[in-house]
Design an enzyme around this catalytic site. Structure first.
Site, mmCIF file in Angstrom:
data_model
loop_
_atom_site.group_PDB
_atom_site.id
_atom_site.type_symbol
_atom_site.label_atom_id
_atom_site.label_comp_id
_atom_site.label_asym_id
_atom_site.label_seq_id
_atom_site.Cartn_x
_atom_site.Cartn_y
_atom_site.Cartn_z
ATOM 1 N N VAL A 14 40.508 -23.104 26.075
ATOM 2 C CA VAL A 14 40.920 -24.501 26.136
ATOM 3 C C VAL A 14 42.239 -24.743 25.394
ATOM 4 O O VAL A 14 43.046 -25.577 25.812
ATOM 5 C CB VAL A 14 39.799 -25.423 25.588
ATOM 6 C CG1 VAL A 14 39.553 -25.172 24.101
ATOM 7 C CG2 VAL A 14 40.115 -26.886 25.838
ATOM 8 N N CYS A 100 48.478 -7.884 16.275
ATOM 9 C CA CYS A 100 48.587 -8.287 17.680
ATOM 10 C C CYS A 100 49.633 -9.383 17.840
ATOM 11 O O CYS A 100 50.420 -9.371 18.784
ATOM 12 C CB CYS A 100 47.230 -8.766 18.200
ATOM 13 S SG CYS A 100 47.257 -9.203 19.953
ATOM 14 N N GLY A 124 48.755 -21.302 22.300
ATOM 15 C CA GLY A 124 47.782 -22.294 21.873
ATOM 16 C C GLY A 124 47.370 -22.146 20.427
ATOM 17 O O GLY A 124 46.319 -22.655 20.026
ATOM 18 N N CYS A 196 39.290 -8.558 21.577
ATOM 19 C CA CYS A 196 38.725 -8.126 22.855
ATOM 20 C C CYS A 196 38.130 -6.731 22.813
ATOM 21 O O CYS A 196 37.078 -6.494 23.371
ATOM 22 C CB CYS A 196 39.793 -8.199 23.942
ATOM 23 S SG CYS A 196 39.161 -7.760 25.569
#
Length: 365
Positions: A14, A100, A124, A196
């Site tokens: 989002v 990262c 974001g 991830c």
């Protein structure tokens, strides 16, 4: 490409969706970019990148923007994952999100966007950027509970000059409301946790695939008494409580801890492969008033003053702690805290602030 083009890193969540939407409303030409950073075992069970890409395409359709998919898996493995494994093998606890951001999201991604002819990139992240007296500053987000400036402390002037953080002044609840009102199906999507390549799987199980177990002794720091065995020092971090599998009562006359208090990791002897533990969260061995940091990175391109009152976070979820930088010496600095800090873990980042401005930081040694 026309002027005022921004490439937005879309993750499928989002936050990045609303960041792209806000920029579109401001009149920017927005292009979405989805980064695939991990391929080794990208299964539905542990890594959500397939579903994330589906979500990104849906978001782009609603907002009305184009999306490019780029594979940075080779760069990620070389620049982030290799360092992650090397740090754990050395007995430290690295923060791959910091790596990262500096190596992939604001280097490989930024380079790629500039090749596309973009004027800016945006993400974001909950953080802010401003130009002040000819320099770019990284700022804390308005939403203190979500502030991510800690993970961005390695950004430099050139990177910040090209970066926008549209969510700087928004609270998470506002972001979800905007997404809902604009018909974005990810409005209530759960925030991703961890990184991830680990996902929701047990951390120890994942690490064991790359770093084989190396059993050794668990000893009590106070008297060197053997209490049990560990599978490998890399599976443990300073201040860790769970996963030690040692029980028993405190023996009469031993310092620290109450009769039924839990055990905590207090130190590692890499040479002899010994894990040292103490009993009780308030054991003195778990507190330190100072630390040394290396791999220093300062956003302004120069080090802050010594003997000046700053605040610092010795881990992401820590509250800001009053401190001074006592000295700089051969690429390292010494930070002294006003109050002793609990469980300072080598390999974690310590990030220094002056009020809302993130000055930079380094890696705790």
């Amino acid at each position: 490409m026309s002027e005022k083009t921004v490439v937005v890193g879309l993750s499928g969540g989002v936050d990045s969706a609303v960041a792209a939407l806000l920029l579109k409303h401001l009149g920017w030409k927005v292009i979405g970019l989805f980064m695939k950073n991990w391929e080794d075992d990208d299964t539905e069970e542990y890594c959500s990148s397939r579903q994330d890409l589906i979500d990104v395409m849906s978001i782009a359709d609603v907002i009305g923007i184009d999306v490019e998919v780029v594979n940075f898996a080779a760069e990620y493995r070389e620049r982030v994952f290799a360092e992650f494994l090397a740090e754990y093998q050395a007995g430290r606890t690295p923060n791959p999100d910091v790596l990262c951001n500096s190596e992939i999201k604001f280097k490989a991604f930024l380079d790629h966007a500039m090749k596309l002819g973009a004027d800016r990139i945006a993400t974001g992240h909950y953080a802010g950027v401003r130009e002040f007296n000819g320099e770019y500053q990284l700022l804390k987000a308005e939403d203190g509970a979500k502030d991510q400036s800690y993970f961005l402390y390695r950004l430099n002037q050139a990177q910040l000059a090209k970066t926008m953080f549209p969510l700087a002044n928004f609270y998470k609840r506002e972001v979800r409301k905007i997404a809902e009102s604009e018909g974005l199906h990810v409005a209530a999507k759960k925030d991703s946790t961890g990184i991830c390549f680990i996902g929701e799987r047990p951390f120890k199980e994942f690490l064991a695939r790359y770093l084989p177990p190396k059993p050794g002794e668990i000893r009590r720091l106070d008297d060197d008494k053997m209490l049990g065995a560990h599978d490998g020092l890399m599976y443990h971090t300073i201040g860790q409580r769970k996963g030690l599998y040692i029980g028993g009562l405190k023996e009469k006359g031993q310092p620290g801890g109450g009769e039924h208090e839990a055990w905590f990791v207090a130190g590692k002897d890499m040479k002899n492969n010994v894990l040292y533990v103490v009993q009780g969260r308030d054991h003195p061995a778990l507190f330190k008033s100072a630390l040394v940091a290396e791999q220093l990175s300062w956003i302004a391109g120069r080090a802050p003053q010594t003997h000046w009152v700053y605040t610092a976070r010795p881990r992401y979820r820590a509250a800001d702690q009053a401190c001074e930088i006592e000295r700089f010496d051969e690429g390292a600095c010494e930070i002294h805290f006003a109050e002793p800090q609990w469980a300072l873990a080598p390999g974690q980042s310590v990030v220094v602030y002056e009020s809302r401005v993130c000055l930079g930081g380094g890696v705790i040694v």
